[in-house]
Scaffold this active site. Structure first.
Site, PDB file in Angstrom:
ATOM      1  N   PRO A 103     -20.650  23.684  15.680  1.00  0.00           N
ATOM      2  CA  PRO A 103     -19.377  23.774  16.405  1.00  0.00           C
ATOM      3  C   PRO A 103     -19.457  24.447  17.779  1.00  0.00           C
ATOM      4  O   PRO A 103     -18.444  24.483  18.472  1.00  0.00           O
ATOM      5  CB  PRO A 103     -18.506  24.605  15.453  1.00  0.00           C
ATOM      6  CG  PRO A 103     -19.470  25.477  14.722  1.00  0.00           C
ATOM      7  CD  PRO A 103     -20.725  24.657  14.572  1.00  0.00           C
ATOM      8  N   ALA A 163     -21.501  27.587  18.612  1.00  0.00           N
ATOM      9  CA  ALA A 163     -21.795  29.030  18.705  1.00  0.00           C
ATOM     10  C   ALA A 163     -23.042  29.317  19.554  1.00  0.00           C
ATOM     11  O   ALA A 163     -23.046  30.250  20.365  1.00  0.00           O
ATOM     12  CB  ALA A 163     -21.949  29.626  17.307  1.00  0.00           C
ATOM     13  N   ASP A 167     -26.655  10.994  19.186  1.00  0.00           N
ATOM     14  CA  ASP A 167     -27.833  11.296  18.378  1.00  0.00           C
ATOM     15  C   ASP A 167     -28.970  11.715  19.310  1.00  0.00           C
ATOM     16  O   ASP A 167     -29.411  10.923  20.140  1.00  0.00           O
ATOM     17  CB  ASP A 167     -28.205  10.033  17.594  1.00  0.00           C
ATOM     18  CG  ASP A 167     -29.396  10.225  16.679  1.00  0.00           C
ATOM     19  OD1 ASP A 167     -30.127  11.231  16.821  1.00  0.00           O
ATOM     20  OD2 ASP A 167     -29.601   9.358  15.818  1.00  0.00           O
ATOM     21  N   LYS A 193     -35.332  24.892  15.068  1.00  0.00           N
ATOM     22  CA  LYS A 193     -35.249  25.311  13.662  1.00  0.00           C
ATOM     23  C   LYS A 193     -36.100  24.381  12.832  1.00  0.00           C
ATOM     24  O   LYS A 193     -36.116  23.172  13.062  1.00  0.00           O
ATOM     25  CB  LYS A 193     -33.797  25.199  13.192  1.00  0.00           C
ATOM     26  CG  LYS A 193     -33.646  25.409  11.688  1.00  0.00           C
ATOM     27  CD  LYS A 193     -32.271  25.825  11.305  1.00  0.00           C
ATOM     28  CE  LYS A 193     -31.308  24.666  11.231  1.00  0.00           C
ATOM     29  NZ  LYS A 193     -29.953  25.175  10.941  1.00  0.00           N
ATOM     30  N   ASP A 206     -30.972  23.656  16.911  1.00  0.00           N
ATOM     31  CA  ASP A 206     -30.582  24.201  15.609  1.00  0.00           C
ATOM     32  C   ASP A 206     -30.194  23.027  14.710  1.00  0.00           C
ATOM     33  O   ASP A 206     -29.484  23.181  13.730  1.00  0.00           O
ATOM     34  CB  ASP A 206     -29.409  25.173  15.801  1.00  0.00           C
ATOM     35  CG  ASP A 206     -29.103  26.013  14.570  1.00  0.00           C
ATOM     36  OD1 ASP A 206     -30.018  26.252  13.760  1.00  0.00           O
ATOM     37  OD2 ASP A 206     -27.931  26.428  14.415  1.00  0.00           O
TER      38      ASP A 206
HETATM   39  N1  SAM Z   1     -26.158  25.838  16.511  1.00  0.00           N
HETATM   40  C1  SAM Z   1     -24.834  25.380  16.056  1.00  0.00           C
HETATM   41  C2  SAM Z   1     -23.859  26.489  16.328  1.00  0.00           C
HETATM   42  O1  SAM Z   1     -24.299  27.628  16.498  1.00  0.00           O
HETATM   43  O2  SAM Z   1     -22.643  26.232  16.388  1.00  0.00           O
HETATM   44  C3  SAM Z   1     -24.868  24.988  14.589  1.00  0.00           C
HETATM   45  C4  SAM Z   1     -25.670  23.732  14.356  1.00  0.00           C
HETATM   46  S1  SAM Z   1     -25.578  23.049  12.734  1.00  0.00           S
HETATM   47  C5  SAM Z   1     -26.581  24.128  11.784  1.00  0.00           C
HETATM   48  C6  SAM Z   1     -26.564  21.595  12.868  1.00  0.00           C
HETATM   49  C7  SAM Z   1     -25.954  20.482  13.688  1.00  0.00           C
HETATM   50  O3  SAM Z   1     -26.941  19.479  13.938  1.00  0.00           O
HETATM   51  C8  SAM Z   1     -24.786  19.758  13.004  1.00  0.00           C
HETATM   52  O4  SAM Z   1     -23.616  19.938  13.767  1.00  0.00           O
HETATM   53  C9  SAM Z   1     -25.227  18.286  12.994  1.00  0.00           C
HETATM   54  O5  SAM Z   1     -24.161  17.396  13.275  1.00  0.00           O
HETATM   55  C10 SAM Z   1     -26.249  18.268  14.117  1.00  0.00           C
HETATM   56  N2  SAM Z   1     -27.193  17.142  14.066  1.00  0.00           N
HETATM   57  C11 SAM Z   1     -27.918  16.718  13.005  1.00  0.00           C
HETATM   58  N3  SAM Z   1     -28.651  15.654  13.352  1.00  0.00           N
HETATM   59  C12 SAM Z   1     -28.403  15.397  14.656  1.00  0.00           C
HETATM   60  C13 SAM Z   1     -28.860  14.418  15.587  1.00  0.00           C
HETATM   61  N4  SAM Z   1     -29.745  13.495  15.224  1.00  0.00           N
HETATM   62  N5  SAM Z   1     -28.381  14.443  16.843  1.00  0.00           N
HETATM   63  C14 SAM Z   1     -27.481  15.392  17.212  1.00  0.00           C
HETATM   64  N6  SAM Z   1     -27.025  16.339  16.388  1.00  0.00           N
HETATM   65  C15 SAM Z   1     -27.466  16.348  15.129  1.00  0.00           C
END
Ligand code: SAM
Length: 190
Positions: A33, A35, A79, A144, A104
């Site tokens: 979201p 952060a 993506d 990560k 992340d």
């Molecule tokens: N760092 C973020 C924060 O602090 O608000 C939290 C990130 S959350 C753990 C992981 C995010 O990776 C999710 O919102 C997911 O939609 C995104 N995600 C997963 N695969 C993705 C992709 N192929 N391209 C872009 N975003 C992706």
């Protein structure tokens, strides 16, 4: 106040390793979201809150929508592993270059540990491809990953392009999780 507790992991890593400085350009992969982007905006001064130091730039990308944030640009419904997204990102960066790439990102966990691990490693490798397109020499890469059989493959790949690779387990990560971060510093263009 941050949009998500994950902010504390980046704050902790940054406290120790000083990766975000005023004036730097940052790409935040998997930003929703928002952060980590909030932390990046503060540290690189991309909202210009401190007129005494250089103003940086922050762009976040996610498959999901991200609520607007002063000082950050967001590419939603995108993506990171898609080459079209990477091209779009490059076009939006000042001088088409970034100093820091953060990821992340995580796939939705299937519950099959090794499979989730492999999916995340392949996402990290896509982020590394993005780095090869946009990262400034001397730049920093933080991603990560979930520990498993292919962690060393990713580390070896990083070692081909970066001078200094380290594995970080922040206190702020839940104890039981296999989550860790790979920090690669001092990018040298091939
Ligand atoms: N760092 C973020 C924060 O602090 O608000 C939290 C990130 S959350 C753990 C992981 C995010 O990776 C999710 O919102 C997911 O939609 C995104 N995600 C997963 N695969 C993705 C992709 N192929 N391209 C872009 N975003 C992706």
């Amino acid at each position: 106040n941050y949009r998500c507790r994950s902010a504390f992991k980046l704050l902790e890593i940054n406290e120790k390793h000083r990766i975000l400085q005023p004036g730097l350009s940052v790409v935040d992969c998997g930003a929703a979201p928002g952060a980590w982007s909030q932390v990046a905006v503060e540290k690189v001064n991309s909202a210009g809150a401190d007129p005494e130091v250089p103003t940086g730039f922050v762009i976040g990308v996610d498959l999901l929508r991200i609520a607007p944030l002063v000082g950050a640009h967001f590419l939603a419904n995108s993506d990171v592993t898609d080459p079209a997204t990477q091209t779009r990102l490059q076009e939006l960066l000042p001088a088409r270059r970034a100093d820091v790439i953060l990821s992340d990102m995580a796939p939705n966990a299937s519950g099959f540990k090794e499979m989730d691990h492999e999916r995340l490693i392949s996402m990290c490798l896509s982020v590394l491809e993005l780095a090869e397109k946009v990262l400034q020499p001397g730049g920093t890469f933080l991603c990560k990953c979930w520990d498993g059989g292919q962690t060393s493959l990713l580390k070896n790949k990083l070692a081909q392009s970066f001078q200094d690779i380290r594995t970080i387990k922040p206190q702020a990560s839940r104890k039981e999780s296999a989550e860790m971060f790979l920090l690669a510093k001092n990018y040298r263009k091939k």
